[in-house]
Write an enzyme that holds these catalytic residues in place. Sequence first.
Site: not given
Ligand code: NI
Length: 171
Positions: A95, A137-138, A141
């Site tokens: 990341c 993953h994104e 966030h």
């Molecule tokens: Ni990330």
Amino acid sequence: MPILKIARMGHPVLQRRAEEVADPTAPGVARLVSDMIATMHDANGRGLAAPQVHVPLRVVVFITPDDPEHEGVTAIVNPVLELLTEERVDGWEGCLSVPGLQGVVPRAPKVRYTGVTPDGKEIDRTVEGFHAVVVQHEFDHLDGILYPQRMTDLNKLIFESESRWFAPQEA
Ligand code: NI
């Protein structure tokens, strides 16, 4: 297209839920997306979420070069994710907000996601493999979650320079 500063783990902007974008087609959103794409490429990343550039909005950009159906950059606003399997598959992730480290994260191998582009086009995709991992993953966030929080074995949170001790990287 200025290169934006990337927030690092510990900054509060990475720890809270990002806000819905009221008008995804507003010019400010297109400008933000353009700067995020430039920043992602500059940092040699595969994805970037707006909170990572200190903007607490539900906007994400990413690339999926290994998905022939969706080559190039995807920009998505107000995404919604649905995991399509109970199964979870371990893979290595890194990341841009956690520089120098990588970790093994269990992720759903198949997901569906919807959202809208800055041009106002609807996105509705069912995807697998790396594409499924990058969106999980994104989109995390946007809910204030970094990949170490998804890990089940912190012995596999390591410096990139120590990856030789582990099996070859998958993601
Ligand atoms: Ni990330």
